[in-house]
Scaffold this motif. Structure first.
Motif, short mmCIF file in Angstrom:
data_model
loop_
_atom_site.label_atom_id
_atom_site.label_comp_id
_atom_site.label_asym_id
_atom_site.label_seq_id
_atom_site.Cartn_x
_atom_site.Cartn_y
_atom_site.Cartn_z
N SER A 44 35.64 44.62 37.93
CA SER A 44 35.80 43.66 36.84
C SER A 44 36.97 44.07 35.95
O SER A 44 37.04 45.21 35.50
N THR A 100 31.91 40.59 32.41
CA THR A 100 31.50 39.37 33.11
C THR A 100 29.99 39.40 33.33
O THR A 100 29.46 40.35 33.93
N GLU A 140 43.65 27.17 39.64
CA GLU A 140 43.28 27.36 38.24
C GLU A 140 44.39 27.06 37.25
O GLU A 140 44.10 26.65 36.12
C1 AGP Z 1 41.09 34.58 38.03
O1 AGP Z 1 42.41 34.44 37.74
C2 AGP Z 1 40.16 34.70 36.93
N1 AGP Z 1 40.63 35.19 35.73
C3 AGP Z 1 38.71 35.00 37.30
O2 AGP Z 1 38.43 34.63 38.59
C4 AGP Z 1 38.24 36.45 37.07
O3 AGP Z 1 38.77 37.30 38.03
C5 AGP Z 1 36.70 36.49 37.07
O4 AGP Z 1 36.20 35.66 36.06
C6 AGP Z 1 36.16 37.88 36.91
O5 AGP Z 1 36.57 38.46 35.70
P1 AGP Z 1 36.47 40.00 35.47
O6 AGP Z 1 37.40 40.65 36.42
O7 AGP Z 1 36.87 40.19 34.04
O8 AGP Z 1 35.06 40.39 35.74
#
Ligand code: AGP
Length: 610
Positions: A349, A354, A490
């Motif tokens: 992450s 997340t 996105e």
């Molecule tokens: C992709 O460009 C995003 N920002 C999204 O998929 C992101 O990788 C995902 O929400 C996980 O976030 P994290 O790495 O902060 O856990």
């Protein structure tokens, strides 16, 4: 990333420093501190947390007016984000005050040596070795003590240094971490970023690696680490405050894409020994015996981080020969996953906050797994709740679309896979050497890959008329294709889908007709021929193909489509390079469509709710 500000002049240093640090706030930080020197009595204020808290402390316990001081916002890399670990750091007697950006690779060794000579350390940081070293090396000459000290340091460091006996001057150092001197009238500033000096001056001297500046209110003298003098004309800063926050780039996303060579170098720093062709286990700070007991790995992650997890699955299975399951965290958390005490739960992450990833991590922990966090934010929930950790060291990522966070995640899981391969006795020394050498060369190759930007910008202008885009790959390239499609969706809002190329004829081929754009990632030699035959099928149905592949495959690729050439590396590292043109294409496509690139609709940088 950490921020440095230093000031010598006629104003109140504490106010200038606080104002300068606020201008660096957007970069992200977890603690902050300021030191001033009102007439041979150094005073320090530090806090864990925001600058508002620092301002509050400074109001409660005001600093004496002083015309000299240094300040810092810290983005933790070594040691938790606590008040103690916040900069400035000092020696036992409190004579030296130091702020540091970067990573000192040899700090453990220096710390051991200093402790053996009686120094007592107060913090968990790598930076604290600097004031202790300075204390030992000082013979009455401030600049010479700094010069002697930097010769002992290995790694990346920008420093600003104060000594209590010297209320007229400070010393600044640059080595692989940026530092500029803002030249004012009767005042001079030191800063890690131009925007901190912009309200005071538009004249700046940019330090180069290996340089030391002695800064007083009416004079700046620059020397190299060998003591030789440097003559350099100041430059005029033409950027607006906003532009300078983005390093002169139009968007944070582009800045972050362009920063990847440096970010990758930071990820590797102190973790490999290229000369020996081995991992540096001390720098990795992983428990080799604990890794050797792991019998299974479960990846828990979302979005881009999940794509990095798919690469981790392939590399760990390949090199450590243990089974790896990779699943998006929102599914993992509601299944009854096969996780137990011999499982390593790999939580990946960027933000470390997340919600689905955290829930997956907690479930794995409940089931007895060892949790290893691959995280960019020290002190985040994933970091705190992990048993083992590997920071990606990408620095703060501000654009919602993940770019440098992704490639540094890929690199970090590659290091982990090598570590597991070695600890399980499955990755022979010769193969490790091949990989470590290639890893060392990777940041330079990433820079070459960025050279594809003008062609992708051209292509993106055409793409304003596209409606569906397909991304194909095989083996390690499937995850890269998935990430390429996610990036495009996105921020450009174009419809994109990614497939393992061999799956196409099981349904999706029906969507290929005249002019349908297809990006193919072709970096894995063992499936290159298969990939070419899949692409010929696409071509036969009128598909317009762009192939991201090593330049050496030109002859094979040209009959099927346009080659977007990559520099050569080991096949296992090619996904890191292949991601770059796909990021650039998505970026330019979003700009061409007039979208809000850094803040795409409906999306948040960190998804902290389910
Ligand atoms: C992709 O460009 C995003 N920002 C999204 O998929 C992101 O990788 C995902 O929400 C996980 O976030 P994290 O790495 O902060 O856990």
């Amino acid at each position: 990333m950490c921020g440095i500000v230093g000031y010598v002049g006629e104003r109140r240093a504490d106010q200038v420093l606080l104002d300068g640090l606020r201008r660096l706030e957007y970069r992200g930080y977890d603690s902050a501190g300021i030191a001033v020197n009102p007439d041979h009595r150094v005073e320090v204020r530090k806090v864990a947390g925001r600058l508002d808290e620092l301002a509050r402390v400074m109001q409660q316990e005001p600093l004496h007016p002083a015309g000299i001081g240094i300040g810092h916002t810290r983005w933790a890399t070594h040691g938790r984000p606590t008040r103690e670990n916040a900069h400035p750091h000092t020696d036992e007697e409190g004579h030296w005050l130091v702020v540091h950006n970067g990573i000192l690779e040899n700090f453990s060794q220096l710390r051991r040596e200093l402790e053996a000579r009686g120094h007592r350390f107060r913090t968990e940081t790598d930076s604290e070795v600097v004031p202790h070293l300075l204390e030992e090396l000082y013979r009455g000459d401030l600049v010479e003590a700094v010069r002697q000290a930097v010769l002992r340091l290995r790694g990346s460091f920008a420093l600003a240094v104060l000594h209590d006996a010297e209320p007229e001057r400070l010393v600044a150092v640059r080595q692989e971490s940026p530092l500029v001197i803002g030249l004012g009238r009767n005042e001079n500033l030191v800063a890690s970023d131009l925007q901190a000096v912009l309200p005071y001056t538009r004249q700046a001297l940019v330090l180069e690696n290996g340089e030391i500046a002695e800064v007083s209110r009416d004079r700046v003298r620059v020397i190299r680490f060998d003591g030789s003098p440097v003559e350099r004309s100041p430059m005029r800063i033409a950027w607006s405050v906003e532009e300078s926050e983005r390093g002169g780039y139009r968007h944070f996303m582009l800045k972050e894409i362009m920063e990847q060579p440096e970010a990758l170098r930071e990820t590797l720093r102190g973790r490999i020994d290229p000369e020996a062709g081995e991992l540096d286990w001390e720098g990795l700070q992983l428990d080799r015996e604990r890794l050797a007991r792991i019998r299974r790995v479960a990846v828990v992650a979302c979005g881009t981080a999940f794509h990095a997890g798919l690469t981790a699955r392939e590399l760990i299975e390949r090199w450590a020969r243990i089974p790896v399951e990779a699943e998006v965290a929102s599914e993992f958390r509601y299944r009854r996953p096969l996780v137990g005490p011999e499982t390593l739960a790999l939580a990946i992450s960027q933000s470390g906050e997340t919600s689905d990833t955290l829930a997956g991590l907690r479930l794995a922990r409940e089931l007895g797994a060892t949790v290893l966090g691959v995280c960019n934010v020290m002190g985040s929930s994933v970091d705190r709740e992990s048993d083992l950790r590997l920071y990606t060291r990408a620095g703060p990522e501000i654009a919602v679309a993940s770019t440098k966070a992704y490639t540094t995640q890929l690199l970090t899981v590659t290091l982990l896979a090598v570590a597991l391969g070695e600890s399980h006795g499955e990755l022979p020394a010769e193969e490790r050497r091949r990989l470590i050498r290639a890893l060392d060369a990777l940041p330079g190759k990433a820079r070459e890959a960025l050279g594809l930007s003008p062609r992708l910008e051209e292509l993106a202008r055409e793409a304003t008329g596209w409606s569906d885009v397909f991304y194909l790959g095989r083996g390690l390239d499937v995850a890269v294709a998935m990430e390429g499609a996610l990036k495009l969706k996105e921020i450009s809002y174009l419809h994109a889908e990614a497939y393992p190329a061999g799956e196409l004829k099981h349904g999706t081929l029906a969507l290929i007709s005249d002019g349908v754009p297809v990006f193919a990632v072709l970096t894995q030699p063992e499936v290159a021929e298969k990939m070419i035959s899949n692409l010929l099928e696409v071509k036969a149905r009128g598909g317009r193909i762009f192939v991201v592949a090593p330049a050496s495959l030109r002859e094979e690729v040209e009959p099927v489509g346009e080659l977007l050439p990559l520099p050569e590396s080991e096949p296992e590292l090619m996904p890191i390079l292949a991601a770059i043109p796909l990021q650039l294409f998505a970026y330019h496509a979003a700009v061409a469509r007039g979208n809000d690139v850094d803040k795409p609709r409906n999306l948040a940088k960190s998804v902290t709710v389910e």
